[in-house]
Design a protein around this motif. Structure first.
Motif, mmCIF file in Angstrom:
data_model
loop_
_atom_site.group_PDB
_atom_site.id
_atom_site.type_symbol
_atom_site.label_atom_id
_atom_site.label_comp_id
_atom_site.label_asym_id
_atom_site.label_seq_id
_atom_site.Cartn_x
_atom_site.Cartn_y
_atom_site.Cartn_z
ATOM 1 N N GLY A 37 0.819 -1.218 0.000
ATOM 2 C CA GLY A 37 0.000 0.000 0.000
ATOM 3 C C GLY A 37 0.847 1.260 0.000
ATOM 4 O O GLY A 37 0.584 2.208 -0.745
ATOM 5 N N LYS A 38 1.877 1.265 0.843
ATOM 6 C CA LYS A 38 2.763 2.441 0.896
ATOM 7 C C LYS A 38 3.450 2.651 -0.450
ATOM 8 O O LYS A 38 3.522 3.773 -0.961
ATOM 9 N N GLY A 39 3.967 1.554 -1.013
ATOM 10 C CA GLY A 39 4.670 1.641 -2.301
ATOM 11 C C GLY A 39 3.754 2.148 -3.399
ATOM 12 O O GLY A 39 4.128 3.026 -4.189
ATOM 13 N N LEU A 40 2.546 1.633 -3.401
ATOM 14 C CA LEU A 40 1.566 2.049 -4.419
ATOM 15 C C LEU A 40 1.248 3.538 -4.277
ATOM 16 O O LEU A 40 1.205 4.278 -5.272
ATOM 17 N N SER A 41 1.058 3.987 -3.048
ATOM 18 C CA SER A 41 0.728 5.405 -2.838
ATOM 19 C C SER A 41 1.871 6.296 -3.317
ATOM 20 O O SER A 41 1.635 7.358 -3.900
ATOM 21 N N GLN A 42 3.104 5.840 -3.095
ATOM 22 C CA GLN A 42 4.255 6.631 -3.533
ATOM 23 C C GLN A 42 4.372 6.651 -5.050
ATOM 24 O O GLN A 42 4.633 7.681 -5.664
ATOM 25 N N ALA A 43 4.154 5.483 -5.657
ATOM 26 C CA ALA A 43 4.245 5.396 -7.120
ATOM 27 C C ALA A 43 3.183 6.277 -7.782
ATOM 28 O O ALA A 43 3.429 6.886 -8.827
ATOM 29 N N LEU A 44 1.999 6.356 -7.151
ATOM 30 C CA LEU A 44 0.903 7.137 -7.735
ATOM 31 C C LEU A 44 0.932 8.593 -7.290
ATOM 32 O O LEU A 44 0.212 9.435 -7.849
ATOM 33 N N GLY A 45 1.697 8.877 -6.230
ATOM 34 C CA GLY A 45 1.736 10.241 -5.694
ATOM 35 C C GLY A 45 0.441 10.622 -4.997
ATOM 36 O O GLY A 45 -0.041 11.743 -5.116
ATOM 37 N N VAL A 46 -0.149 9.672 -4.284
ATOM 38 C CA VAL A 46 -1.418 9.939 -3.571
ATOM 39 C C VAL A 46 -1.218 9.674 -2.074
ATOM 40 O O VAL A 46 -0.300 8.969 -1.678
ATOM 41 N N PRO A 47 -2.112 10.214 -1.207
ATOM 42 C CA PRO A 47 -1.940 10.022 0.230
ATOM 43 C C PRO A 47 -2.125 8.572 0.669
ATOM 44 O O PRO A 47 -2.871 7.818 0.046
ATOM 45 N N PHE A 48 -1.425 8.239 1.749
ATOM 46 C CA PHE A 48 -1.521 6.894 2.326
ATOM 47 C C PHE A 48 -2.089 6.981 3.738
ATOM 48 O O PHE A 48 -1.687 7.833 4.527
ATOM 49 N N TYR A 49 -3.028 6.080 4.056
ATOM 50 C CA TYR A 49 -3.611 6.024 5.400
ATOM 51 C C TYR A 49 -3.422 4.634 5.986
ATOM 52 O O TYR A 49 -3.892 3.652 5.401
ATOM 53 N N ALA A 50 -2.734 4.557 7.135
ATOM 54 C CA ALA A 50 -2.640 3.291 7.862
ATOM 55 C C ALA A 50 -3.951 3.131 8.624
ATOM 56 O O ALA A 50 -4.440 4.080 9.231
ATOM 57 N N ALA A 51 -4.537 1.926 8.560
ATOM 58 C CA ALA A 51 -5.835 1.728 9.212
ATOM 59 C C ALA A 51 -5.735 0.691 10.321
ATOM 60 O O ALA A 51 -4.939 -0.253 10.244
ATOM 61 N N HIS A 52 -6.549 0.885 11.358
ATOM 62 C CA HIS A 52 -6.645 -0.087 12.440
ATOM 63 C C HIS A 52 -7.659 -1.148 12.014
ATOM 64 O O HIS A 52 -8.754 -0.821 11.546
ATOM 65 N N HIS A 53 -7.287 -2.415 12.178
ATOM 66 C CA HIS A 53 -8.151 -3.505 11.715
ATOM 67 C C HIS A 53 -9.558 -3.432 12.324
ATOM 68 O O HIS A 53 -10.562 -3.645 11.625
ATOM 69 N N LEU A 54 -9.644 -3.129 13.607
ATOM 70 C CA LEU A 54 -10.970 -3.099 14.256
ATOM 71 C C LEU A 54 -11.790 -1.893 13.800
ATOM 72 O O LEU A 54 -13.012 -1.977 13.669
ATOM 73 N N GLU A 55 -11.112 -0.779 13.535
ATOM 74 C CA GLU A 55 -11.826 0.387 13.010
ATOM 75 C C GLU A 55 -12.368 0.040 11.619
ATOM 76 O O GLU A 55 -13.472 0.435 11.245
ATOM 77 N N GLY A 56 -11.586 -0.750 10.882
ATOM 78 C CA GLY A 56 -12.059 -1.227 9.583
ATOM 79 C C GLY A 56 -13.323 -2.052 9.726
ATOM 80 O O GLY A 56 -14.311 -1.837 9.024
ATOM 81 N N HIS A 57 -13.314 -3.002 10.692
ATOM 82 C CA HIS A 57 -14.519 -3.818 10.911
ATOM 83 C C HIS A 57 -15.723 -2.924 11.205
ATOM 84 O O HIS A 57 -16.818 -3.146 10.693
ATOM 85 N N ILE A 58 -15.518 -1.921 12.049
ATOM 86 C CA ILE A 58 -16.634 -1.025 12.407
ATOM 87 C C ILE A 58 -17.112 -0.271 11.169
ATOM 88 O O ILE A 58 -18.319 -0.214 10.887
ATOM 89 N N PHE A 59 -16.174 0.267 10.390
ATOM 90 C CA PHE A 59 -16.578 1.050 9.215
ATOM 91 C C PHE A 59 -17.160 0.204 8.085
ATOM 92 O O PHE A 59 -17.743 0.741 7.145
ATOM 93 N N ALA A 60 -17.022 -1.111 8.178
ATOM 94 C CA ALA A 60 -17.676 -1.979 7.186
ATOM 95 C C ALA A 60 -19.176 -1.713 7.172
ATOM 96 O O ALA A 60 -19.853 -1.839 6.148
#
Ligand code: KG4
Ligand code: ZN
Length: 333
Positions: free
Chosen positions: A102-125
């Protein structure tokens, strides 16, 4: 297409390689465009997830899963406006694969990167199904977690209760294994329960009379073992156990909702796919919000949804120096 930002989300925290795409519209609305999951099968013969094998398989599969997700969304890689990936909690080696990708892809594309918490991901599902605005209560019930959070404001998580022993999904898995109903245990128990008598096996309510909002499943597991040895039919055991587990989850969450004055409850994680649990929550009168189809168990779209929430809240992108973490409590208050 209406204007908005396309966010790619990646989850490689355990044994599922998940990549999803969501669109965050300028009016704040989010929509899931793709959700692709590769579920690893190499662990089956070991009776558990082998961390090193999980990492290797993520490395081998992630490119293909991302290609499938882009195709499903009908977009090109250059259309991606932000990348989110799980940084924890989970298996460190497995997490690193998706995080670095994910980090590499964001750098290659020049777009922002967000690290996510797994449980916050479950909630936002659950944001795939309904507008999710604090305050609300969030019950995360999966194979590895049973946590109850109060969310008084966006991004603020107060741990209200948790399991004292096994996770809810773990109990489903162990009892399914004991009774020979197969793996994964949750769907197997739910299916067998349709043919069983929920009154056949008496289960004592765990932590009865507690003032706290905690959960416990090891007593139910022991009771199931004893009933199995005494000759209880697997479908009766499944139906009785499911009813006891659902009752415990709903009763405690309902008490917590009353104590905290919350009307909305988000129920997410693999066990949130359980139909009996959904029906029991619907009967409480609370506004119960569940993830959409395919978004209960681990997936990348939920991480993209967490990324969308971070962007919407105006959070700054994550530093690329942050690494993967095995243990990461979500509660921050
Ligand atoms: O969220 P998840 O993929 O993994 C973790 O992050 O831990 O959840 C997997 C768990 C398994 O324990 C599985 O048995 C359970 O969710 N599960 C269910 C159902 N579908 C999956 N439990 C009860 N009823 C279901 N229908
Ligand atoms: Zn999970």
């Amino acid at each position: 297409m209406t204007r908005g930002t396309l966010i790619l989300g990646i989850d490689t925290s355990c044994d599922d390689t998940g990549v999803g795409v969501v669109k965050l519209n300028t009016d704040g609305e989010v929509r899931v465009l793709a959700n692709r999951i590769w579920t690893q099968t190499v662990h089956a013969s070991y009776g558990g997830v082998m961390p090193e094998l999980a990492s290797r398989e993520h490395v081998e599969r992630i490119d293909a899963v991302m290609g499938d997700a882009l195709a499903e969304a009908g977009i090109a890689v250059n259309d991606i406006g932000a990348v989110a990936a799980t940084s924890g909690p989970g298996l460190v080696g497995a997490l690193l694969v998706g995080l670095m990708y994910g980090k590499g892809l964001s750098q290659a594309l020049g777009v922002p990167f967000y690290a996510a918490h797994h449980l916050e991901g479950h909630i936002f599902a659950a944001a795939s199904e309904a507008e999710l605005r604090a305050p609300y209560l969030a019950l995360v019930v999966s194979g590895g977690h049973t946590h109850l959070f109060d969310v008084p404001h966006e991004g603020q998580y107060v741990l209200v209760g948790a399991t004292k022993d096994d996770a809810a999904g773990e109990a489903f898995d162990k009892i399914a294994r004991l009774t020979g109903l197969g793996y994964p245990g949750g769907p197997a128990i739910a299916e067998a329960a349709l043919r069983g008598d929920p009154n056949a096996v008496p289960f004592k309510e765990p932590l009865q009379g507690q003032k706290a909002f905690d959960f416990s499943f090891s007593g139910l597991k022991t009771a199931a073992l004893l009933a199995h040895k005494a000759g209880a039919k697997p479908e009766d055991l499944a139906a009785s156990f499911q009813r006891a587990a659902v009752h415990a989850l709903v009763k405690t969450t309902r008490r917590a909702a009353e104590a905290h004055g919350r009307q909305t409850v988000v129920v997410s994680g693999g066990v949130a796919a359980n139909r009996a649990l959904r029906e029991a929550f619907a009967a409480t009168g609370l506004r119960a919000v569940f993830p959409g189809k395919g978004l209960n168990t681990d997936n990348g779209a939920m991480i993209a949804l967490a990324g969308a929430a971070a962007i919407r809240a105006g959070r700054p992108p994550s530093p690329l120096t942050d690494g993967a973490v095995a243990y990461a409590p979500l509660a921050n208050a």
